[in-house]
Structures are given as structure tokens and as C-alpha cells.
Scaffold this motif. Structure first.
Motif, PDB file in Angstrom:
ATOM      1  N   GLU A   5       0.551  85.364  -0.063  1.00  0.00           N
ATOM      2  CA  GLU A   5       0.763  84.279   0.894  1.00  0.00           C
ATOM      3  C   GLU A   5      -0.508  83.906   1.635  1.00  0.00           C
ATOM      4  O   GLU A   5      -0.751  82.724   1.934  1.00  0.00           O
TER       5      GLU A   5
ATOM      6  N   ARG B 227      -2.167  80.203   1.600  1.00  0.00           N
ATOM      7  CA  ARG B 227      -2.410  79.517   2.864  1.00  0.00           C
ATOM      8  C   ARG B 227      -3.886  79.108   2.987  1.00  0.00           C
ATOM      9  O   ARG B 227      -4.193  78.007   3.459  1.00  0.00           O
TER      10      ARG B 227
ATOM     11  N   ASP C 134       1.806  76.359   6.491  1.00  0.00           N
ATOM     12  CA  ASP C 134       2.666  77.516   6.322  1.00  0.00           C
ATOM     13  C   ASP C 134       3.106  77.661   4.872  1.00  0.00           C
ATOM     14  O   ASP C 134       3.217  76.690   4.144  1.00  0.00           O
ATOM     15  N   VAL C 135       3.339  78.886   4.473  1.00  0.00           N
ATOM     16  CA  VAL C 135       3.794  79.174   3.108  1.00  0.00           C
ATOM     17  C   VAL C 135       5.311  79.412   3.136  1.00  0.00           C
ATOM     18  O   VAL C 135       5.795  80.133   3.977  1.00  0.00           O
TER      19      VAL C 135
END
Length: 252
Positions: free
Chosen positions: A241, A245, A251-252
Motif C-alpha cells: 500500500e 500511495r 488513499d489506497v
């Protein structure tokens, strides 16, 4: 383990270029070092090459403290590199450019070898080795052509040949695929894997072509703002993540 980087930090005035970076590379592996522009990848190269001194941290190469080694002795240890911006001699032929990389292996130095002052035999051996390396990179037909005016992809291969002339164990490739076409990138990826096997190399690769990095790397270290944000296999890093990002934002 061939290279061990522990808590390395580099500052330029108030700018932190590397911030507690830690990772290691096993003998024979290809390690991809990735991150957005300004992440500190080339700074890391310059620390290993002894161009920059960290203000904190340690680096060991094959069990030896690399930070105790002056820059002019790095090649003797078996470390060679290419550069993000080509650093070739345009008026010299390809074989002469490669011969420059072999100077640390000779007993009399490159300048005397080129002028044949008491070094005829050594000059012949270095030239023969340089032609062999050009052949490995598919450049043997251009051996006596000046570097000036040749295609960018050809010059990138020439720089790799010159780095290999120092007979390294550890090769640092700084964006070798920059400016290449898609087909040239694929061909270069195959060449890097082949060279690793043929010359028993360990490779640290900085590259923005993610498909190439993920295809040929045994491990990947992802950086952002001088810090490591992920490390693992290509698949692990691709799905991390923090990496998503850093590259995509938000945001992921």
C-alpha cells in the motif's frame, strides 16, 4: 550477503536526502531500487561509490567497512557503476572508451597503456578484453567508431561495457533504460540477466521502468523522501500500500 546498508543518512544543508536507510543484497542477486524522483536513489549510489559521505550509518561490502575505503579504491574492491547521465569520451572510439574502464586492473595505468610507453603487452590484452566486452553487448562492429553521434541506446550499452571492463563483482546500474524505446528496454533487460549469469555479478539497479525492474529483480527496495517504504519480492512490493500511495498519490 554482499552489501549491507545500515541506518544510512545523508544531508545537504537542511535537506535530508537519505533518512535511516537499511537494506541488504545477497551475492548474485539483482536488487531493484525504486521510488519517485527525489526519493534518494542516486544519492544511495553515490554513497556506495564513495562520492558522498553519510553523516550516520554503516555500509559493509563483503564484510569490509566500505566507508573506510577511499573513492579511488572502490574499483579495486570489485565495485563498478554506470551513470544516469552518460559520462563517455565522444571523440574516442568505443574500444578506447571501454579500455578506460579497465585501467584499475592494469599495472601501468590507462594513459601509459594508450601511449604504449613500456606497456605494449598490457595494452594489447586490455584492448582484446575490451573488444570481447563490446561483442557481449552487441557492439563489436562499432569497436573503432567514435562514440560521438551514435544512438542513445548504443551509448547506454557502451557505458555498461566500460563498467564491466573493471571486472566487478558488484555492478550499480543508474537508470540504464532511460531514453530507450520499449523494444530496447526489453532487450536490455535480457542483456542484464545474461551478464549477471556470465560474469557472476551482483547488481543494484535504479530504474523508472517498473515492468523491467519487476521482471528481472530478485528483490526490490522502494524509497520515498530518502526512506525505505517497502522491501521484498517484486510481487510483494507491487502490492504494498505504501508503494501504491507513493506512485499514485492519495488513499489506497
Amino acid at each position: 550477503m554482499l552489501l549491507d546498508v545500515r541506518d544510512v543518512s545523508v544531508r545537504f544543508g537542511g535537506i535530508v536526502a537519505l533518512d535511516g536507510l537499511t537494506f541488504s543484497i545477497n551475492q548474485g542477486d539483482i536488487c531493484g531500487l525504486i521510488g519517485p524522483n527525489g526519493a534518494g536513489k542516486t544519492t544511495m549510489f553515490n554513497v556506495v561509490s564513495r562520492i558522498y559521505d553519510p553523516f550516520k550509518g554503516n555500509i559493509s561490502f563483503d564484510g569490509q567497512n566500505l566507508l573506510d575505503v577511499p573513492a579511488h579504491r572502490i574499483a579495486e574492491l570489485g565495485i563498478a557503476r554506470t551513470f544516469q547521465n552518460l559520462a563517455l569520451f565522444p571523440t574516442m572510439t568505443l574500444v578506447e572508451n571501454v579500455m578506460v574502464g579497465a585501467h584499475c586492473q592494469g599495472s601501468v595505468g590507462f594513459l601509459r597503456a594508450m601511449t604504449r610507453i613500456g606497456a605494449r603487452k598490457e595494452n594489447h590484452l586490455i584492448a582484446e578484453k575490451s573488444r570481447d566486452l563490446l561483442r557481449e553487448l552487441g557492439l563489436d562492429k562499432l569497436a573503432h567508431h567514435p562514440a560521438s553521434g551514435l544512438p542513445f541506446g548504443t551509448l547506454k550499452r557502451l557505458e555498461i561495457a566500460r563498467a564491466l571492463a573493471a571486472s566487478p563483482r558488484f555492478l550499480l546500474l543508474d537508470e540504464p533504460a532511460a531514453g530507450l524505446t520499449h523494444s530496447e528496454v526489453d532487450e536490455l533487460a535480457d542483456t542484464i540477466v545474461s551478464l549477471r549469469e556470465k560474469f557472476n555479478l551482483t547488481i543494484l539497479l535504479v530504474e523508472h521502468h517498473m515492468a523491467m525492474v519487476m521482471r528481472i529483480s530478485d528483490q526490490v527496495v522502494a524509497m520515498e523522501f530518502g526512506r525505505k517504504i517497502a522491501e521484498g519480492t517484486p510481487k510483494q512490493v507491487q502490492n504494498d500500500e505504501n508503494v501504491i500511495r507513493a506512485y499514485l498519490g492519495g488513499d489506497v
